[in-house]
Design an enzyme around this catalytic site. Structure first.
Site, short mmCIF file in Angstrom:
data_model
loop_
_atom_site.label_atom_id
_atom_site.label_comp_id
_atom_site.label_asym_id
_atom_site.label_seq_id
_atom_site.Cartn_x
_atom_site.Cartn_y
_atom_site.Cartn_z
N ARG A 265 0.86 -1.18 0.00
CA ARG A 265 0.00 0.00 0.00
C ARG A 265 0.90 1.23 0.00
O ARG A 265 1.90 1.29 0.73
CB ARG A 265 -0.91 0.02 1.24
CG ARG A 265 -2.11 -0.90 1.17
CD ARG A 265 -3.12 -0.42 0.10
NE ARG A 265 -4.28 -1.30 0.02
CZ ARG A 265 -4.38 -2.34 -0.82
NH1 ARG A 265 -3.40 -2.63 -1.64
NH2 ARG A 265 -5.48 -3.06 -0.85
N GLU A 294 -5.14 6.87 -6.64
CA GLU A 294 -5.28 6.00 -7.81
C GLU A 294 -6.58 6.33 -8.53
O GLU A 294 -7.59 6.53 -7.85
CB GLU A 294 -5.28 4.53 -7.39
CG GLU A 294 -3.93 4.09 -6.82
CD GLU A 294 -3.90 2.62 -6.41
OE1 GLU A 294 -4.88 1.90 -6.66
OE2 GLU A 294 -2.89 2.19 -5.82
N HIS A 313 -1.58 -0.95 -10.18
CA HIS A 313 -2.23 -1.73 -9.11
C HIS A 313 -2.81 -3.03 -9.67
O HIS A 313 -4.01 -3.30 -9.57
CB HIS A 313 -3.32 -0.90 -8.41
CG HIS A 313 -3.67 -1.44 -7.06
ND1 HIS A 313 -4.06 -0.64 -6.02
CD2 HIS A 313 -3.71 -2.71 -6.57
CE1 HIS A 313 -4.31 -1.39 -4.96
NE2 HIS A 313 -4.11 -2.66 -5.27
N1 LIG Z 1 -0.94 -4.72 -5.18
C1 LIG Z 1 -1.94 -5.56 -5.04
O1 LIG Z 1 -2.68 -5.83 -5.98
C2 LIG Z 1 -2.15 -6.23 -3.71
C3 LIG Z 1 -2.92 -7.40 -3.67
C4 LIG Z 1 -3.08 -8.04 -2.44
C5 LIG Z 1 -2.53 -7.52 -1.29
N2 LIG Z 1 -1.82 -6.36 -1.37
C6 LIG Z 1 -1.18 -5.79 -0.18
O2 LIG Z 1 -0.06 -6.62 0.18
C7 LIG Z 1 0.23 -6.42 1.57
C8 LIG Z 1 0.54 -7.73 2.25
O3 LIG Z 1 -0.59 -8.58 2.20
P1 LIG Z 1 -0.61 -9.98 2.99
O4 LIG Z 1 -1.82 -10.72 2.52
O5 LIG Z 1 0.72 -10.63 2.91
O6 LIG Z 1 -0.83 -9.45 4.49
P2 LIG Z 1 -0.64 -10.26 5.85
O7 LIG Z 1 -1.58 -9.66 6.80
O8 LIG Z 1 -0.64 -11.73 5.60
O9 LIG Z 1 0.87 -9.89 6.26
C9 LIG Z 1 1.25 -8.63 6.72
C10 LIG Z 1 2.45 -8.82 7.63
O10 LIG Z 1 2.91 -7.53 8.00
C11 LIG Z 1 3.35 -7.63 9.34
N3 LIG Z 1 3.44 -6.31 9.96
C12 LIG Z 1 2.52 -5.65 10.69
N4 LIG Z 1 3.03 -4.49 11.12
C13 LIG Z 1 4.29 -4.41 10.66
C14 LIG Z 1 5.30 -3.45 10.78
N5 LIG Z 1 5.13 -2.33 11.48
N6 LIG Z 1 6.47 -3.68 10.16
C15 LIG Z 1 6.67 -4.83 9.46
N7 LIG Z 1 5.74 -5.79 9.31
C16 LIG Z 1 4.56 -5.58 9.90
C17 LIG Z 1 2.34 -8.53 10.01
O11 LIG Z 1 2.88 -9.09 11.19
C18 LIG Z 1 2.12 -9.58 8.93
O12 LIG Z 1 2.98 -10.69 9.09
C19 LIG Z 1 -0.96 -5.65 2.13
O13 LIG Z 1 -0.62 -4.30 2.24
C20 LIG Z 1 -2.04 -5.79 1.07
O14 LIG Z 1 -2.94 -4.71 1.09
C21 LIG Z 1 -1.62 -5.72 -2.55
O1 LIG Z 2 -6.31 -4.60 -4.89
C1 LIG Z 2 -5.66 -5.04 -3.99
O2 LIG Z 2 -4.65 -4.52 -3.51
C2 LIG Z 2 -6.09 -6.36 -3.53
O3 LIG Z 2 -7.21 -6.76 -4.23
C3 LIG Z 2 -6.34 -6.35 -2.09
O4 LIG Z 2 -6.65 -7.64 -1.79
P1 LIG Z 2 -6.81 -8.06 -0.31
O5 LIG Z 2 -7.81 -7.13 0.29
O6 LIG Z 2 -7.31 -9.47 -0.42
O7 LIG Z 2 -5.46 -7.95 0.31
#
Ligand SMILES: NC(=O)c1ccc[n+]([C@@H]2O[C@H](COP(=O)([O-])OP(=O)(O)OC[C@H]3O[C@@H](n4cnc5c(N)ncnc54)[C@H](O)[C@@H]3O)[C@@H](O)[C@H]2O)c1
Ligand SMILES: O=C(O)[C@H](O)COP(=O)(O)O
Length: 365
Positions: A265, A294, A313
């Site tokens: 994010r 975005e 994205h």
């Molecule tokens: N670009 C995209 O299309 C897309 C798609 C899916 C998810 N995402 C993003 O990817 C990211 C990760 O998703 P995920 O499913 O692996 O999440 P997740 O919840 O499985 O993992 C997140 C991790 O971050 C850790 N965390 C929390 N606070 C922290 C800190 N201060 N410093 C370091 N680590 C910390 C947590 O302990 C956890 O292990 C999210 O931000 C999600 O929104 C983006």
């Molecule tokens: O657009 C995104 O970043 C993902 O669709 C977010 O997916 P999630 O909410 O399952 O992490």
């Protein structure tokens, strides 16, 4: 077998058309659901993108009353991806018992209000971890090896081989990759990168050192990660605690030859600090799939920079991830209704409420 089956409202959109929810519901929930209302919310991608921003900006209280909810007010189960489950929409559906969101983010659901009412909320975590982890590795290589820049040049009739990092375009082998966040996606990035001969270091204050070491990686503090890494990839969720996790200080710790990759994010990074670091070549480059606004505004300074690779994205949107999402959701609901166990209930405290116990008993959970 339940004595009384439920009515479900399934809401598809441009990302997961309603057919995906319908197929999964008919396959796994036929013992529990007898009537299905199915609606596709938005077919138009641009309009969906706008809506999605509105939902995320305003939070779960967004009063976006969908006309189709009025046609399905008696539904007991509501499944969707971005459908806003606001207080007002819950008012419109007084029989609602289960809300299922086929993603991890719950920005569009007022979970507190749902819990107060005794509505069980399911989300799906890890559904697109394969997709995003593939993409993060791809973005890392694309940025440091100038893939997008060379592509852009050749499409504009220029045979370009010189880039700002040309003297030291790195190979991954032997480099240190720092992962911030070791959840579903971070873990897979580490696993996939292991084949590249890199040293992997992890900063995640909520994951035990032993867990990380067991997998062959090093657990470090934040400053060490920023100081030692040749590549840093962000995989934490955005919260008030992680906002601007990468600020001027962290960027100043980075090597001038290091790259920052963000598929998580945008709010994790201080935008101004990153723009300055890139402009002044304090770091080598950045690969960004997510932005503070975005779609990226036309006047964004990132569009002027020659040391960034920008994508729209799209890290999480593979065919497999979008197919898997409703299926994981519905299978977990089925597991809960048949075995009383679930992986994805976000508000388990709701199960202690008398009204919830009563209808679950009727369903024989
Ligand atoms: N670009 C995209 O299309 C897309 C798609 C899916 C998810 N995402 C993003 O990817 C990211 C990760 O998703 P995920 O499913 O692996 O999440 P997740 O919840 O499985 O993992 C997140 C991790 O971050 C850790 N965390 C929390 N606070 C922290 C800190 N201060 N410093 C370091 N680590 C910390 C947590 O302990 C956890 O292990 C999210 O931000 C999600 O929104 C983006
Ligand atoms: O657009 C995104 O970043 C993902 O669709 C977010 O997916 P999630 O909410 O399952 O992490």
């Amino acid at each position: 077998m339940p004595s009384k089956k439920m009515k479900a409202l399934l809401v598809g959109d441009a990302m997961i058309p309603v057919e995906g929810f319908e197929k999964a519901t008919r396959k796994y929930l036929s013992d529990y659901v007898e009537e299905i209302y199915a609606y596709n919310w938005e077919e138009n991608w641009d309009r969906l993108q706008e809506r999605r921003l509105i939902v995320e900006k305003n939070g779960p209280e967004v009063e976006d009353v969908l006309p189709f909810i009025e046609k399905a007010i008696d539904a007991e189960m509501l499944l969707g991806l971005f459908v806003p489950v606001s207080k007002r929409n819950m008012d419109l559906m007084p029989n609602l018992k289960i809300v299922g969101v086929a993603r991890a983010g719950l920005e569009n659901v007022n979970v507190k209000e749902a819990t107060r009412r005794g509505i069980i909320v399911f989300n799906v975590r890890g559904r697109n971890a394969e997709a995003v982890s593939d993409f993060a590795v791809g973005l890392m290589i694309a940025e440091c090896r100038n893939i997008a820049r060379a592509h852009h040049a050749i499409k504009n009739g220029i045979w370009r081989k010189e880039f700002s990092n040309s003297d030291w375009t790195p190979e991954l082998n032997g480099k240190t990759v720092g992962l911030v966040g070791f959840g579903y996606i971070g873990k897979l990035v580490a696993k996939k990168l292991s084949g590249f001969g890199v040293n992997i270091i992890i900063y995640d204050p909520f994951v035990k050192k032993e867990k990380v070491e067991e997998l062959g990686f090093r657990h470090v503090d934040k400053d060490t990660l920023f100081r030692e890494s040749d590549f840093i990839s962000l995989h934490a969720r955005l919260s008030k605690d992680t906002k601007n996790l990468v600020s001027e200080k962290e960027l100043s710790l980075m090597k001038p030859t290091a790259y920052l990759i963000n598929t998580a994010r945008a709010g994790l990074i201080d935008q101004e600090a990153l723009t300055n670091a890139l402009k002044n070549k304090k770091i080598a480059g950045a690969g960004l799939d997510v932005f503070w606004e975005e779609p990226l505004p036309e006047n964004s300074e990132f569009l002027e920079l020659d040391n960034v690779t920008l994508t729209t994205h799209i890290a999480g949107t593979t065919k497999e991830a979008l197919t898997r999402s409703p299926e994981l959701l519905v299978r977990d609901i089925e597991k809960f209704l048949s075995e009383g166990k679930a992986d994805f209930i976000i508000n388990p405290e709701v199960l202690e409420k008398e009204n919830v116990k009563k209808w679950l008993k009727e369903l024989k959970v």
